[in-house]
Design a protein around this motif. Structure first.
Motif, PDB file in Angstrom:
ATOM      1  N   ASP A  73      39.808  23.316  45.108  1.00 37.89           N
ATOM      2  CA  ASP A  73      39.904  22.884  43.721  1.00 37.89           C
ATOM      3  C   ASP A  73      38.990  23.765  42.864  1.00 37.89           C
ATOM      4  O   ASP A  73      37.777  23.751  43.018  1.00 37.89           O
ATOM      5  CB  ASP A  73      39.479  21.421  43.607  1.00 37.89           C
ATOM      6  CG  ASP A  73      39.566  20.890  42.177  1.00 37.89           C
ATOM      7  OD1 ASP A  73      40.110  21.615  41.309  1.00 37.89           O
ATOM      8  OD2 ASP A  73      39.086  19.763  41.940  1.00 37.89           O
ATOM      9  N   THR A  74      39.576  24.543  41.974  1.00 33.98           N
ATOM     10  CA  THR A  74      38.793  25.442  41.124  1.00 33.98           C
ATOM     11  C   THR A  74      38.452  24.818  39.772  1.00 33.98           C
ATOM     12  O   THR A  74      37.867  25.490  38.910  1.00 33.98           O
ATOM     13  CB  THR A  74      39.553  26.770  40.913  1.00 33.98           C
ATOM     14  OG1 THR A  74      40.890  26.485  40.488  1.00 33.98           O
ATOM     15  CG2 THR A  74      39.590  27.575  42.198  1.00 33.98           C
ATOM     16  N   GLY A  75      38.824  23.572  39.590  1.00 30.56           N
ATOM     17  CA  GLY A  75      38.403  22.839  38.406  1.00 30.56           C
ATOM     18  C   GLY A  75      38.825  23.439  37.080  1.00 30.56           C
ATOM     19  O   GLY A  75      38.132  23.281  36.071  1.00 30.56           O
ATOM     20  N   GLY A  76      39.942  24.137  37.072  1.00 31.06           N
ATOM     21  CA  GLY A  76      40.418  24.729  35.825  1.00 31.06           C
ATOM     22  C   GLY A  76      39.729  26.022  35.430  1.00 31.06           C
ATOM     23  O   GLY A  76      39.951  26.529  34.324  1.00 31.06           O
ATOM     24  N   ALA A  77      38.896  26.572  36.321  1.00 27.65           N
ATOM     25  CA  ALA A  77      38.227  27.843  36.017  1.00 27.65           C
ATOM     26  C   ALA A  77      39.264  28.950  35.875  1.00 27.65           C
ATOM     27  O   ALA A  77      40.222  29.015  36.646  1.00 27.65           O
ATOM     28  CB  ALA A  77      37.239  28.197  37.126  1.00 27.65           C
ATOM     29  N   PRO A  78      39.098  29.844  34.912  1.00 31.74           N
ATOM     30  CA  PRO A  78      40.093  30.902  34.700  1.00 31.74           C
ATOM     31  C   PRO A  78      40.032  31.972  35.783  1.00 31.74           C
ATOM     32  O   PRO A  78      38.983  32.190  36.402  1.00 31.74           O
ATOM     33  CB  PRO A  78      39.689  31.488  33.344  1.00 31.74           C
ATOM     34  CG  PRO A  78      38.206  31.242  33.270  1.00 31.74           C
ATOM     35  CD  PRO A  78      37.987  29.921  33.942  1.00 31.74           C
ATOM     36  N   ALA A  79      41.167  32.610  36.012  1.00 33.16           N
ATOM     37  CA  ALA A  79      41.199  33.749  36.929  1.00 33.16           C
ATOM     38  C   ALA A  79      40.525  34.941  36.269  1.00 33.16           C
ATOM     39  O   ALA A  79      40.642  35.141  35.060  1.00 33.16           O
ATOM     40  CB  ALA A  79      42.637  34.088  37.293  1.00 33.16           C
ATOM     41  N   LEU A  80      39.821  35.723  37.065  1.00 36.71           N
ATOM     42  CA  LEU A  80      39.147  36.911  36.537  1.00 36.71           C
ATOM     43  C   LEU A  80      40.162  38.031  36.338  1.00 36.71           C
ATOM     44  O   LEU A  80      40.987  38.301  37.216  1.00 36.71           O
ATOM     45  CB  LEU A  80      38.049  37.355  37.507  1.00 36.71           C
ATOM     46  CG  LEU A  80      37.116  38.469  37.033  1.00 36.71           C
ATOM     47  CD1 LEU A  80      36.347  38.037  35.791  1.00 36.71           C
ATOM     48  CD2 LEU A  80      36.130  38.829  38.140  1.00 36.71           C
ATOM     49  N   ALA A  81      40.106  38.680  35.203  1.00 39.62           N
ATOM     50  CA  ALA A  81      41.030  39.774  34.907  1.00 39.62           C
ATOM     51  C   ALA A  81      40.703  40.992  35.760  1.00 39.62           C
ATOM     52  O   ALA A  81      39.534  41.302  36.012  1.00 39.62           O
ATOM     53  CB  ALA A  81      40.944  40.144  33.431  1.00 39.62           C
ATOM     54  N   TRP A  82      41.740  41.682  36.221  1.00 39.29           N
ATOM     55  CA  TRP A  82      41.577  42.893  37.016  1.00 39.29           C
ATOM     56  C   TRP A  82      41.587  44.110  36.105  1.00 39.29           C
ATOM     57  O   TRP A  82      42.278  44.141  35.090  1.00 39.29           O
ATOM     58  CB  TRP A  82      42.699  43.023  38.042  1.00 39.29           C
ATOM     59  CG  TRP A  82      42.661  42.009  39.137  1.00 39.29           C
ATOM     60  CD1 TRP A  82      42.774  40.657  39.005  1.00 39.29           C
ATOM     61  CD2 TRP A  82      42.513  42.265  40.537  1.00 39.29           C
ATOM     62  NE1 TRP A  82      42.697  40.048  40.235  1.00 39.29           N
ATOM     63  CE2 TRP A  82      42.546  41.008  41.194  1.00 39.29           C
ATOM     64  CE3 TRP A  82      42.362  43.423  41.299  1.00 39.29           C
ATOM     65  CZ2 TRP A  82      42.429  40.880  42.578  1.00 39.29           C
ATOM     66  CZ3 TRP A  82      42.256  43.308  42.677  1.00 39.29           C
ATOM     67  CH2 TRP A  82      42.280  42.053  43.314  1.00 39.29           C
ATOM     68  N   ALA A  83      40.823  45.121  36.503  1.00 32.18           N
ATOM     69  CA  ALA A  83      40.790  46.378  35.744  1.00 32.18           C
ATOM     70  C   ALA A  83      41.941  47.263  36.210  1.00 32.18           C
ATOM     71  O   ALA A  83      41.742  48.294  36.845  1.00 32.18           O
ATOM     72  CB  ALA A  83      39.452  47.082  35.947  1.00 32.18           C
ATOM     73  N   ASP A  84      43.156  46.831  35.925  1.00 33.95           N
ATOM     74  CA  ASP A  84      44.348  47.540  36.395  1.00 33.95           C
ATOM     75  C   ASP A  84      44.340  48.987  35.930  1.00 33.95           C
ATOM     76  O   ASP A  84      44.265  49.278  34.744  1.00 33.95           O
ATOM     77  CB  ASP A  84      45.611  46.848  35.879  1.00 33.95           C
ATOM     78  CG  ASP A  84      45.813  45.478  36.506  1.00 33.95           C
ATOM     79  OD1 ASP A  84      45.439  45.307  37.671  1.00 33.95           O
ATOM     80  OD2 ASP A  84      46.352  44.588  35.817  1.00 33.95           O
ATOM     81  N   GLY A  85      44.423  49.892  36.906  1.00 35.20           N
ATOM     82  CA  GLY A  85      44.498  51.314  36.591  1.00 35.20           C
ATOM     83  C   GLY A  85      43.176  51.956  36.242  1.00 35.20           C
ATOM     84  O   GLY A  85      43.090  53.183  36.144  1.00 35.20           O
ATOM     85  N   ALA A  86      42.137  51.154  36.037  1.00 33.50           N
ATOM     86  CA  ALA A  86      40.833  51.731  35.676  1.00 33.50           C
ATOM     87  C   ALA A  86      40.085  52.109  36.943  1.00 33.50           C
ATOM     88  O   ALA A  86      40.064  51.364  37.919  1.00 33.50           O
ATOM     89  CB  ALA A  86      40.014  50.733  34.864  1.00 33.50           C
TER      90      ALA A  86
END
Length: 290
Positions: A73-86
């Motif tokens: 249960d992540t309690g509604g914590a947001p997913a961390l954004a990935w640095a796609d292509g960076a």
């Protein structure tokens, strides 16, 4: 505004932003940290989920790659954004985040000090392509993220080098694909022979001590009972000189061959004393990954 003021503001912003996507692994100091991938999914290091240290269940793990995804249960914590292509180069400013054992968020600042570094995973497999950075981290920080100035995931902190340096598995397309597979329950479990290998210097010394010539290979120090190696007749003192027709000079050579031996057999050429023989090792589904 000075550079120090800008760094201070950035640390606060990342603590409030990316920090909400960082969780603690375990219930005591120094177990580990994790990154929210999606609702109910946390990415961490495989060495953080041994035994009963985790609340939740392991969806999938890759022990040799030192990665695992936990269902919790992540309690509604947001997913961390990935640095796609960076990509991170030497000198790139980075922020490292952790929550060691759930004892509170930490955020530190540093720079990428090296790229394409290598280290050994929990079972000795060589993990390559890592980022080295100088953001200081406490014990229990492995599994937490290293992010760029925009708060995007650059890597997962995995291995402490000491003297203030840390290695992180880069958050590239390959890592994202592996994390997605683990989240689907697709654990990576290459076959295990069930042997312990003596260090090369020890192997040479032992062979010289009994009057045997120096031969390139891996000296078996111990064989696990009822393992594929034991059933194939391998024993302590045997020297593996080839696997699947390829010369074996280091443990990485053997790991590479094992990766392609899923659910089948593996031919080993072994020197016992002064005699050379060929051995067929048979892997069964219940012994793969052990």
């Amino acid at each position: 505004m000075t550079i120090l003021d800008e760094i201070q503001i950035s640390i606060r912003q990342h603590a409030e932003g990316a920090g909400s996507s960082v969780v603690g692994i375990g219930q005591r100091w120094g177990v580990g940290s994790g990154i929210v991938l999606a609702e109910g999914r946390v990415l961490t290091n495989a060495h953080n989920v041994r035994g009963d240290q985790v609340t939740g269940s392991v969806a999938g793990q890759d022990i040799d790659g030192d990665l695992a995804v936990i269902e919790v249960d992540t309690g509604g914590a947001p997913a961390l954004a990935w640095a796609d292509g960076a990509s991170a180069a030497i000198g790139t400013p980075v922020f490292a985040l952790s929550n060691p054992g759930g004892r509170g968020l930490r955020v530190t600042f540093g720079f990428v000090s090296g790229v394409d570094r290598a280290f050994r995973g929990p079972r000795g497999h060589r993990i390559t392509g890592s980022l080295e950075h100088t953001a200081a981290l406490l014990p229990g920080s492995s599994g937490g993220p290293v992010i760029d100035a925009e708060g995007r995931l650059l890597g997962i902190n995995t291995n402490r080098l000491g003297e203030g340096f840390y290695l992180a598995i880069p958050a590239d397309e390959a890592l994202r694909a592996r994390a997605d597979a683990l989240a689907r329950g697709e654990s990576a479990a290459p076959p295990r022979l069930g042997i312990a290998i003596a260090p090369r210097r020890v192997a040479r010394r032992l062979r010289r001590a009994v009057g045997l010539p120096d031969t390139e290979g891996l000296l078996i120090q111990q064989v696990t009972e009822d393992s594929p190696a034991a059933r194939a007749g391998l024993s302590s003192g045997d020297l593996i000189v080839a696997a699947a027709g390829q010369q074996v000079s280091g443990v990485d050579d053997l790991f590479d061959v094992l990766q392609g031996a899923q659910g089948g057999t593996l031919e080993l050429r072994v020197v016992r004393g002064a005699d050379e023989r060929t051995v067929q090792v048979v892997f069964t589904p219940e012994t793969e990954g052990k």
